[in-house]
Write an enzyme that holds these catalytic residues in place. Structure first.
Site, PDB file in Angstrom:
ATOM      1  N   VAL A 149       0.755  -1.359   0.051  1.00  0.00           N
ATOM      2  CA  VAL A 149       0.204  -0.090   0.018  1.00  0.00           C
ATOM      3  C   VAL A 149       0.954   1.255  -0.173  1.00  0.00           C
ATOM      4  O   VAL A 149       1.431   1.690   0.987  1.00  0.00           O
ATOM      5  CB  VAL A 149      -0.969  -0.063   1.081  1.00  0.00           C
ATOM      6  CG1 VAL A 149      -1.883   1.079   1.137  1.00  0.00           C
ATOM      7  CG2 VAL A 149      -1.872  -1.233   1.193  1.00  0.00           C
ATOM      8  N   GLY A 172     -10.096   1.604  -1.953  1.00  0.00           N
ATOM      9  CA  GLY A 172      -8.775   1.576  -2.130  1.00  0.00           C
ATOM     10  C   GLY A 172      -7.776   0.756  -1.262  1.00  0.00           C
ATOM     11  O   GLY A 172      -8.475  -0.402  -0.881  1.00  0.00           O
ATOM     12  N   GLU A 173      -6.866   1.173  -0.860  1.00  0.00           N
ATOM     13  CA  GLU A 173      -6.103   0.202  -0.004  1.00  0.00           C
ATOM     14  C   GLU A 173      -5.557  -1.254  -0.471  1.00  0.00           C
ATOM     15  O   GLU A 173      -4.690  -1.807   0.045  1.00  0.00           O
ATOM     16  CB  GLU A 173      -6.657  -0.028   1.344  1.00  0.00           C
ATOM     17  CG  GLU A 173      -7.378   1.297   2.308  1.00  0.00           C
ATOM     18  CD  GLU A 173      -7.969   0.969   3.458  1.00  0.00           C
ATOM     19  OE1 GLU A 173      -8.116  -0.437   3.721  1.00  0.00           O
ATOM     20  OE2 GLU A 173      -8.543   1.735   4.093  1.00  0.00           O
ATOM     21  N   GLY A 174      -6.091  -1.375  -1.670  1.00  0.00           N
ATOM     22  CA  GLY A 174      -5.621  -2.742  -2.305  1.00  0.00           C
ATOM     23  C   GLY A 174      -6.752  -3.857  -1.929  1.00  0.00           C
ATOM     24  O   GLY A 174      -6.434  -5.015  -1.902  1.00  0.00           O
ATOM     25  N   GLU A 226      -3.288   1.861  -2.214  1.00  0.00           N
ATOM     26  CA  GLU A 226      -2.676   3.331  -2.124  1.00  0.00           C
ATOM     27  C   GLU A 226      -3.594   3.834  -1.162  1.00  0.00           C
ATOM     28  O   GLU A 226      -4.820   3.564  -0.874  1.00  0.00           O
ATOM     29  CB  GLU A 226      -3.068   4.168  -3.522  1.00  0.00           C
ATOM     30  CG  GLU A 226      -4.185   3.920  -4.471  1.00  0.00           C
ATOM     31  CD  GLU A 226      -5.384   4.295  -3.543  1.00  0.00           C
ATOM     32  OE1 GLU A 226      -5.409   5.319  -3.082  1.00  0.00           O
ATOM     33  OE2 GLU A 226      -6.497   3.665  -3.664  1.00  0.00           O
TER      34      GLU A 226
END
Length: 336
Positions: free
Chosen positions: A49, A301-303, A160
Site C-alpha cells: 500500500v 482503495g487500500e488494495g 494506495e
C-alpha cells in the site's frame, strides 16, 4: 503443439463442460502463459500500500482533511484497516510504503520508508513533482519490488492511500485516455453535489494552468501523486521480474495506465481485481478492454480489491493443478 494450445486443452479436458468455470478458466490460461507452464504456482503473495499526501488537498478537493492520510497509515500499521483484515484472512503479506506522507512515522516491520518529500506541491499553482523527485519515485519503487521478488514472491498487489489522490488520478486519466474531465471525475471519498462541482472547477483550472503535457512523464510532474508514480514504476519492475500483478481500483488502475503507456506488454501480467464504484474506473477498464474479477460496488482503495480477489486467483491455479481430467477420472466426455 504451442503452449497456449496445450494449456487450453488441459483446461478443456477437466471434468466439466468447456467454459463452465468462466473467468477462472481465463485466469488459469493467463497465469500459465505468464509462468510458461502447465502447472502454475502462487508463491508468497504480497500487497504493498503506497501512501502519500497531495498539496492540492488543502484546496478542498476531498471530503476529508489531509491529515487523514497519516492517520490511516498508522491504522494500517496497527492492523485496524479493511486491508489488514482481508490480508490476514487470506494469508497475504501486507506492507505500507511511505512514498511521501506529511508525517514522521515510527519504525515498523510493516513500513517501508520511500519518502520523496512530505507531500507533493499544489498542482493548482505549480508542478506537483519535480523531475528529480519523479526519478526518485521510480528508483525507490523498483528497489522495493526487486526486494519483494528476491524474497520469493511471484504475485504482488498494489493499493494506495492519499487524501486527494482521486483528483490526481482523474487528471492523469483525462490526459492519457483523451477524455473530458467530466467523464473521469467522481465523488472520491464521498463528496456531495456542491463539493463535486467545486472539485471539478479546481481540476479544470489545473488543466488550464499547465496546458497540454508533452508526454506521460510531464503529466506525472504536473499532476503528481508520489504514490501513483511509485506504483507505476513498481508495476513495471514487477513485469520485468515476471510477477503476476494484481491491480486494485481507480487510482491503482490509473497508475497501471501510466505503466502501460511506458510498456504496453505489462498488461500480459495484470489481473484486474474489481470494478470500483468510481465512475472513471468503469470507463478506464473499458478503455483498456479488460475484464475485472469482482464487481462489489467498492470504492475504498487500500488494495482491498486485490485481497478479496486473491482467493479466486488461487482457485484458478488449484483447479488447473488438482482437478481431474475426463481420462484420469474415468468420466465420459461429451459425444459431439
Amino acid at each position: 503443439m504451442m503452449l497456449k494450445e496445450e494449456i487450453q486443452k488441459k483446461i478443456d479436458f477437466k471434468t466439466k463442460p468447456q467454459g463452465a468455470l468462466g473467468i477462472l478458466e481465463e485466469l488459469a490460461l493467463q497465469i500459465c502463459l505468464v509462468q510458461d507452464t502447465l502447472s502454475p504456482v502462487l508463491n508468497k503473495p504480497e500487497i504493498l500500500v503506497f501512501a502519500a499526501d497531495h498539496g492540492a488537498a488543502s484546496a478542498g478537493i476531498s471530503a476529508y482533511p489531509a491529515a487523514v492520510t497519516a492517520q490511516m497509515v498508522l491504522n494500517f500499521l496497527s492492523g485496524g484497516a479493511a486491508i489488514n483484515v482481508f490480508c490476514k484472512q487470506h494469508g497475504i503479506s501486507l506492507r505500507v510504503v511511505d512514498a511521501g506522507v506529511n508525517y514522521d512515522f515510527p519504525e515498523s516491520d510493516r513500513l517501508i520508508d520511500a519518502k520523496v518529500a512530505k507531500g507533493t506541491q499544489n498542482y493548482l499553482v505549480a508542478e506537483a513533482i519535480s523531475a528529480a523527485e519523479l526519478s526518485q519515485c521510480f528508483n525507490r519503487a523498483e528497489h522495493i519490488v526487486d526486494a519483494v521478488y528476491q524474497g520469493g514472491c511471484n504475485i504482488i498487489g498494489f493499493g494506495e492511500m492519499g487524501i486527494g489522490n482521486t483528483s490526481s488520478a482523474s487528471l492523469l486519466m483525462s490526459y492519457l485516455c483523451e477524455l473530458p474531465l467530466e467523464e473521469c471525475v467522481g465523488r472520491g471519498t464521498g463528496l456531495n453535489d456542491e463539493q463535486l462541482a467545486h472539485k471539478m472547477t479546481l481540476l479544470k483550472s489545473a488543466q488550464e494552468h499547465h496546458g497540454e503535457p508533452s508526454g506521460l512523464m510531464q503529466a506525472l510532474q504536473f499532476y503528481g501523486g508520489f504514490e501513483i508514480a511509485q506504483i507505476c514504476a513498481a508495476m513495471l519492475k514487477a513485469y520485468e521480474n515476471n510477477m503476476l500483478i494484481m491491480v486494485d481500483g481507480f487510482i491503482a488502475s490509473v497508475a497501471f495506465l501510466c505503466a502501460h503507456r511506458l510498456n504496453p506488454k505489462v498488461i500480459d501480467n495484470a489481473i484486474f481485481c474489481h470494478e470500483s464504484n468510481e465512475k472513471g474506473h468503469q470507463l478506464l477498464l473499458k478503455h483498456l478492454d479488460v475484464k475485472p474479477i469482482l464487481g462489489l460496488g467498492m470504492r475504498l482503495g487500500e488494495g482491498t480489491g486485490c485481497a478479496l480477489a486473491y482467493p479466486l486467483i488461487h482457485s484458478a491455479v488449484l483447479f488447473m493443478n488438482e482437478m481431474a481430467s475426463f481420462d484420469s477420472a474415468g468420466v465420459s466426455n461429451k459425444t459431439a
